[in-house]
Design a protein around this motif. Structure first.
Motif, PDB file in Angstrom:
ATOM      1  N   UNK A   1      58.390  47.094  34.312  1.00 24.70           N
ATOM      2  CA  UNK A   1      58.196  48.540  34.428  1.00 24.70           C
ATOM      3  C   UNK A   1      59.531  49.269  34.503  1.00 24.70           C
ATOM      4  N   UNK A   2      59.623  50.358  33.758  1.00 24.56           N
ATOM      5  CA  UNK A   2      60.776  51.252  33.809  1.00 24.56           C
ATOM      6  C   UNK A   2      60.258  52.639  34.180  1.00 24.56           C
ATOM      7  N   UNK A   3      60.960  53.278  35.092  1.00 20.54           N
ATOM      8  CA  UNK A   3      60.613  54.628  35.514  1.00 20.54           C
ATOM      9  C   UNK A   3      61.784  55.540  35.155  1.00 20.54           C
ATOM     10  N   UNK A   4      61.458  56.671  34.533  1.00 25.57           N
ATOM     11  CA  UNK A   4      62.476  57.653  34.150  1.00 25.57           C
ATOM     12  C   UNK A   4      62.024  59.031  34.590  1.00 25.57           C
ATOM     13  N   UNK A   5      63.005  59.869  34.876  1.00 30.88           N
ATOM     14  CA  UNK A   5      62.730  61.265  35.150  1.00 30.88           C
ATOM     15  C   UNK A   5      63.880  62.062  34.569  1.00 30.88           C
ATOM     16  N   UNK A   6      63.555  63.081  33.797  1.00 32.73           N
ATOM     17  CA  UNK A   6      64.594  63.922  33.202  1.00 32.73           C
ATOM     18  C   UNK A   6      64.236  65.391  33.389  1.00 32.73           C
ATOM     19  N   UNK A   7      65.284  66.205  33.506  1.00 35.09           N
ATOM     20  CA  UNK A   7      65.130  67.656  33.608  1.00 35.09           C
ATOM     21  C   UNK A   7      65.988  68.319  32.541  1.00 35.09           C
ATOM     22  N   UNK A   8      65.497  69.438  32.045  1.00 28.22           N
ATOM     23  CA  UNK A   8      66.268  70.209  31.090  1.00 28.22           C
ATOM     24  C   UNK A   8      65.402  71.237  30.399  1.00 28.22           C
ATOM     25  N   UNK A   9      65.964  71.810  29.356  1.00 26.27           N
ATOM     26  CA  UNK A   9      65.230  72.818  28.589  1.00 26.27           C
ATOM     27  C   UNK A   9      63.984  72.201  27.975  1.00 26.27           C
ATOM     28  N   UNK A  10      62.914  72.975  27.948  1.00 23.84           N
ATOM     29  CA  UNK A  10      61.621  72.494  27.461  1.00 23.84           C
ATOM     30  C   UNK A  10      61.726  71.875  26.062  1.00 23.84           C
ATOM     31  N   UNK A  11      62.470  72.495  25.167  1.00 26.66           N
ATOM     32  CA  UNK A  11      62.622  71.983  23.803  1.00 26.66           C
ATOM     33  C   UNK A  11      63.289  70.604  23.799  1.00 26.66           C
ATOM     34  N   UNK A  12      64.279  70.426  24.668  1.00 24.24           N
ATOM     35  CA  UNK A  12      64.970  69.142  24.756  1.00 24.24           C
ATOM     36  C   UNK A  12      64.056  68.080  25.378  1.00 24.24           C
ATOM     37  N   UNK A  13      63.266  68.472  26.357  1.00 18.31           N
ATOM     38  CA  UNK A  13      62.285  67.559  26.957  1.00 18.31           C
ATOM     39  C   UNK A  13      61.303  67.096  25.883  1.00 18.31           C
ATOM     40  N   UNK A  14      60.821  68.016  25.058  1.00 20.25           N
ATOM     41  CA  UNK A  14      59.878  67.664  23.990  1.00 20.25           C
ATOM     42  C   UNK A  14      60.503  66.670  23.015  1.00 20.25           C
ATOM     43  N   UNK A  15      61.771  66.856  22.686  1.00 16.23           N
ATOM     44  CA  UNK A  15      62.467  65.917  21.794  1.00 16.23           C
ATOM     45  C   UNK A  15      62.583  64.543  22.451  1.00 16.23           C
TER      46      UNK A  15
END
Length: 93
Positions: free
Chosen positions: A42-56
């Protein structure tokens, strides 16, 4: 608008470049957060940023981060509230 995405991946995901490539892509997209192994499958990730970048980033993960990984399940949850990450951390390079 900024968002936060939380990912969980299960399967043959250790030692096949998933964390390295995910961190590299997150940095390219100027996302902040973390990418860490939770256990051997299992790998867990969390990222924050602009919505468009999150979608990419979500699209990148959905397409398969590493051709050597065998992901048996994948989930992503999007949040409006941020945690204020300032870097992209990983438990590898």
């Amino acid at each position: 608008m900024k968002k936060r995405a939380h990912f969980i991946m299960h399967g043959d995901v250790q030692g096949v470049g998933v964390r390295f490539l995910a961190k590299q892509k997150a940095n390219e997209l100027r996302l902040k957060g973390y990418c860490k192994a939770f256990d051997e499958n299992e790998i867990v990730m969390e990222v924050e940023g602009e919505e468009e970048q999150i979608e990419k980033f979500v699209s990148f993960i959905e397409k398969g981060v590493s051709p050597m990984a065998s992901i048996s399940s994948f989930s992503v949850t999007i949040f409006d509230e941020l945690k204020g990450y300032t870097t992209m951390e990983s438990d590898i390079i």
